[in-house]
Design a protein around this motif. Structure first.
Motif, short mmCIF file in Angstrom:
data_model
loop_
_atom_site.label_atom_id
_atom_site.label_comp_id
_atom_site.label_asym_id
_atom_site.label_seq_id
_atom_site.Cartn_x
_atom_site.Cartn_y
_atom_site.Cartn_z
N LEU A 1 -9.70 13.48 69.72
CA LEU A 1 -10.35 13.65 68.42
C LEU A 1 -10.47 15.13 68.10
O LEU A 1 -10.92 15.93 68.94
CB LEU A 1 -11.74 13.00 68.43
N VAL A 2 -10.03 15.50 66.92
CA VAL A 2 -10.10 16.89 66.48
C VAL A 2 -11.20 17.04 65.43
O VAL A 2 -11.22 16.30 64.44
CB VAL A 2 -8.75 17.35 65.88
N GLU A 3 -12.10 17.97 65.69
CA GLU A 3 -13.17 18.21 64.73
C GLU A 3 -12.58 18.77 63.43
O GLU A 3 -11.75 19.68 63.47
CB GLU A 3 -14.18 19.21 65.29
N PRO A 4 -12.98 18.23 62.29
CA PRO A 4 -12.46 18.78 61.03
C PRO A 4 -12.98 20.20 60.80
O PRO A 4 -14.06 20.55 61.27
CB PRO A 4 -13.03 17.82 59.97
N PRO A 5 -12.22 21.01 60.13
CA PRO A 5 -12.69 22.37 59.83
C PRO A 5 -13.98 22.33 59.03
O PRO A 5 -14.19 21.43 58.22
CB PRO A 5 -11.54 22.96 59.00
N PRO A 6 -14.87 23.28 59.29
CA PRO A 6 -16.14 23.28 58.55
C PRO A 6 -15.93 23.58 57.06
O PRO A 6 -15.05 24.35 56.68
CB PRO A 6 -16.95 24.39 59.22
N VAL A 7 -16.74 22.95 56.25
CA VAL A 7 -16.72 23.18 54.81
C VAL A 7 -18.13 23.57 54.38
O VAL A 7 -19.09 22.85 54.66
CB VAL A 7 -16.27 21.93 54.03
#
Length: 382
Positions: free
Chosen positions: A9-15
């Motif tokens: 699982l790859v953490e989504p880039p922060p927004v």
């Protein structure tokens, strides 16, 4: 998927979302639904005038949108100022960004106190904090310094913006009844870039001089301006001197120029021939009385009657530039031309911006270039 078939699982880039109200329509019906003070603030402080006093364009749009949405002018401006100050102190903020954010925050606090008609404790605190944030930015940037000059009437406060490179002249820059020294720092920057030291001055009745030191307009106001010129003259003896006045400050500048032979060039940007003839009612007249530290009309008018831009004095050789906005709702074409025609100056010129509003805030960059180029040329001419 890994070689063993496992899913990683790859953490989504922060927004990060920065929330803004956004520009709102300003129909007559929308304005009519607002409280009277909100209507007055939006009418008196247009987008151009607000940015002309140093408020960032995006902050000015947000301020108007919040007021149109029902928030009162002062709280909207102060909330924006506090949010901007928090950003200035955030992690990862470079010194350049911190300087800009502190100046934006200061300008919003100054705008927040504009609709307070008298000198309340709240107003004094707001303005003192605005000055403190401006001072923090100045210390970080190293491009200007706060100056406090002692006079018989009390201290006067200014901001000295030194010339970039070799200085060839010095000027005093003043505001009017509402916009004061820090509000006109765009002129200070423009003068500095052209090799001219600029002292942005809060004269008697203005800014820190009034709100922090209780120094109001009296019949002896010229002594305070003379002390400011003494300061510049002492820094660089023999260097040519000029004065620039914005709004009612234009009337002060002309009246002072005629009385002091050290002044070789004067710019009037928005003054009127007879300040004491302003109709004695309404919020602007109240602000003129507060300028004098009184609520008594006759006492205030007695001080304003000493501001005489068309009176002849000992200095008849100074050069004068009148800058006028053809769409100025406060200064008529006739008044501007009367100043040009009747000024006791050695040389007189006028530039009219056909669609210019009061003090030509809607052409600020061109206005500042005109004033500073003209002043340099007149002060350095042989």
């Amino acid at each position: 998927m890994t070689a063993q078939g496992e899913v990683t699982l790859v953490e989504p880039p922060p927004v990060v979302n920065r929330e803004h109200t956004g520009r709102r329509a300003e129909t007559e019906a929308d304005l009519a639904a607002l409280a009277p003070e909100a209507q007055a603030a939006l009418r008196q402080f247009s987008l151009d005038r607000t940015t002309g006093y140093g408020v960032d364009h995006a902050d000015a749009v947000e301020l108007r949108a919040r007021v149109l949405g029902g928030q009162d002018w002062q709280s909207a401006a102060v909330e924006l100022a506090e949010a901007t100050a928090r950003r200035a102190d955030g992690d990862g903020v470079t010194p350049t960004t911190r300087i800009a954010l502190l100046r934006r925050s200061s300008a919003l606090l100054r705008m927040g106190q504009m609709m307070i008609l008298t000198d309340t404790d709240d107003r004094r605190a707001l303005f003192a904090e605005a000055a403190q944030r401006y001072a923090r930015a100045a210390e970080l940037a190293g491009d200007r310094e706060r100056v406090v000059l002692d006079t018989e009437g009390g201290p006067v406060v200014g901001w000295l913006v030194p010339a970039t490179g070799v200085a060839v002249a010095s000027v005093v820059v003043i505001g009017g009844v509402e916009g004061w020294a820090m509000d006109f720092d765009s002129l200070g920057d423009a003068f500095s870039a052209r090799g001219i030291d600029a002292l942005l001055l809060d004269g008697p009745g203005q800014g820190e001089t009034r709100l922090s030191h209780h120094h109001y307009l009296t019949a002896d106001w010229r002594a305070a301006y003379s002390r400011a010129v003494d300061f510049l003259d002492a820094r660089a003896p023999g260097r040519p001197l000029g004065i620039v006045g914005n709004s009612m400050g234009g009337s002060f500048a002309m009246a002072f120029a005629a009385a002091d032979q050290r002044i070789r060039a004067c710019v009037d940007n928005g003054g009127i021939p007879a300040p004491w003839a302003v109709p004695p009612s309404g919020t602007f007249f109240t602000k003129m009385l507060t300028f004098c530290g009184t609520g008594e009309a006759e006492r205030g008018l007695a001080a304003w009657r000493t501001v005489t831009p068309l009176a002849r004095g000992v200095n008849t050789d100074y050069r004068l530039l009148v800058v006028h906005g053809g769409a100025d709702p406060l200064v008529t074409d006739d008044w501007a031309r009367e100043l040009l025609r009747d000024a006791p100056a050695g040389g007189r010129e006028m530039v009219v911006f056909s669609d210019g509003d009061h003090c030509v805030y809607n052409h600020r960059n061109d206005r500042d270039a005109l004033i500073t180029d003209w002043t340099r040329q007149r002060l350095t001419a042989r």
